[in-house]
Enzyme design. Structure first.
Site, short mmCIF file in Angstrom:
data_model
loop_
_atom_site.label_atom_id
_atom_site.label_comp_id
_atom_site.label_asym_id
_atom_site.label_seq_id
_atom_site.Cartn_x
_atom_site.Cartn_y
_atom_site.Cartn_z
N HIS A 20 0.83 -1.21 0.00
CA HIS A 20 0.00 0.00 0.00
C HIS A 20 0.87 1.27 0.00
CE1 HIS A 20 -4.06 -1.85 1.09
NE2 HIS A 20 -3.22 -2.87 1.00
N ASP A 116 -5.91 5.77 2.24
CA ASP A 116 -6.21 4.36 1.98
C ASP A 116 -7.58 4.03 2.58
OD1 ASP A 116 -4.07 1.81 1.40
OD2 ASP A 116 -6.04 1.33 2.22
#
Ligand code: UDP
Length: 476
Positions: A20, A116
């Site tokens: 990520h 995120d």
């Protein structure tokens, strides 16, 4: 200064896993390269890596509250936790980051948050500041849209076996049903995503395909912005995500004498840990195939390769394997410089778990894949790579597993793996067509980021859109 020209102030909040952090910081770098003021909010571990890999980014560092949730002090990356209990604690700690990050945002309000979707609290933070939030989930739109179709058909879960994704622009057959728990979590993430101003996608429009983009936007009423591939931002020899246990020089010295497209690169990303008996099958398959290979075996909690006894080693590696394959193979026990390896002309195939970053890195390097999905979006990513774009062959994995949910039940056998390796590396017609398509797609990936390319244009439009929003807010 003309208000329209005043740079945007953007705060990026990546989730604390290499899969990520790496792509979202790549996207952040793209914004910075267009003159926008970008701050990445992260923890000390990633800050030390990002200072070297992404010098154009400002960093704001917050402590990771590992101790508050009962994790050992210093655990700040998701790949360091491998069982279910610690995974849950890690998520809990990530939720606690809300307080220090909100405090920073209150003191230094940005024009936009890019967060995120794992951080569900980012929606409230953006709403309180009356600023837009862009969501990032780390997978291609193809897979997000496919998951959405699967989620909206609960009857699919009452059965087992293969199924065709319903109401989807491509006819795609999935090998098995996703676990209910995984679908429920994906549903939760999708809801957070759809409340945002838009979705940032680390891919390029030509890879997901216009039909898929239109399908997503029409069925959700939500905007997706393809801005990638992020892995083409910056240099290939940078250290990213974690510290490599093998030097770039060692890799190059080993790869340089090998013929073009002769080496299989084998890696299953940062969070997939196969049991010993599966590693054993992989080792046998590599040896049986007769192909040269670089095989990454990630470190696992409780497994210290350096001090491993012969008896321990023989549980996952056949006796004498390393001696017999000294010329043909390189085993890296830990983190390797993946971008550098994939970019080398000797690498002709990538046996991968289809994590989206790895997949996109293969696409941009023009390296065809042998696909072996393990969990989450990986099963959908596999279909985009094989059935839709025709740039890989499937190993035939069917078992979806959640991190920490016990040992896998089904082994992928050495013969199955060997067959897939030979299919791709054997040089027959099928392999040549796959290689040609991979090279064409790699070219499109590069063009997408160049001036006038699809991702370049989308970023221009998105920046203008965010500036308009900011300026209309300050005018009221
Ligand atoms: N990676 C790397 N070296 C390694 C293992 C992984 O550089 O030894 C990088 C890889 O290049 C990719 C990321 O870590 O950028 C893994 O992300 P992916 O989405 O492929 O898989 P995940 O780890 O999230 O399952």
């Amino acid at each position: 200064m003309d208000l329209q020209q005043r740079p945007l102030k953007l705060h990026f909040i990546p989730y604390l896993s290499p899969g990520h952090v790496i792509p979202l910081c790549g996207i952040a770098t793209l914004f910075a390269s267009r003159g926008q003021h970008v701050t990445v909010i992260t923890t000390p571990y990633y800050a030390q890596i990002l200072r070297k890999s992404s010098p154009s980014l400002q960093l704001h560092v917050v402590d990771f509250p590992a101790k508050d949730v009962g994790l050992p002090d210093g655990v700040e990356i998701k790949s360091a936790v491998t069982d279910l209990a610690d995974t849950a604690k890690f998520y809990q700690a990530a939720m606690l980051l809300r307080r220090p990050i909100s405090h920073f945002m209150d003191q230094h309000p940005p024009d936009c948050i890019v967060a995120d979707t794992m951080y569900s609290w980012a929606d409230d933070v953006a709403n309180n500041l009356r600023i837009p939030r862009l969501a990032f989930n780390g997978y291609p739109l193809f897979s997000g849209a496919a998951m959405k179709c699967v989620i909206s058909h609960p009857e699919l879960h009452s059965d087992t076996g293969p199924f065709v994704i319903p109401d989807f622009p491509h006819r795609v057959t999935m090998p098995s049903r996703p676990p209910k728990m995984a679908t429920a979590f994906m549903d939760h993430l999708l809801k957070i995503e759809l409340k945002s101003h838009g979705l940032i996608v680390n891919s390029f429009a030509e890879l997901d395909g216009e039909e898929c983009i239109q399908h997503y936007e029409k069925s959700t009423g939500h905007k997706a912005w393809h801005l990638g591939p992020a892995c083409l931002v910056g240099k290939r020899d940078q250290e990213r995500g974690e510290k490599s246990v093998v030097s770039q020089n060692e890799c190059l010295t080993w790869l340089d004498p090998k013929p073009t497209n002769s080496v299989v690169y084998v890696s299953f990303g940062s969070v997939c840990h196969f049991p010993d008996k599966q590693l054993y099958e992989i080792a046998c398959a590599l040896e049986q195939s007769g192909k040269s290979f670089i095989w990454i075996v990630p470190e696992k909690k409780g497994k210290e390769y350096e001090n491993e006894s012969e008896e321990e080693k023989e549980k996952w590696l056949p006796k004498g394997f390393e001696e017999r394959n000294r010329e043909k193979g390189m085993i890296v026990k830990g983190w390797a410089p993946q971008l550098l390896i994939l970019a080398h002309p000797a690498v002709g195939g990538f046996l991968s778990h289809c994590g989206w970053n790895s997949s996109l890195e293969a696409v941009t390097a023009g390296v065809p894949m042998i696909t072996w999905p393990v969990m989450a979006d990986q099963f959908y990513n596999e279909k985009l790579i094989t059935e839709v774009r025709g740039i890989g062959v499937e190993v035939g994995a069917t078992e979806w597993r959640l991190v920490g949910y016990g040992e896998r039940e089904k082994l992928v056998t050495r013969d199955t793996i060997e067959t897939a390796i030979k299919r791709l590396m054997g040089g027959g017609d099928e392999a040549q067509n796959i290689r040609r398509r991979s090279e064409e797609l790699a070219e499109k990936a590069k063009q997408s980021l160049q001036e006038g390319g699809s991702s370049h244009n989308r970023l221009t439009t998105l920046i203008a859109d965010l500036m308009r929003l900011r300026d209309s807010k300050s005018a009221t």
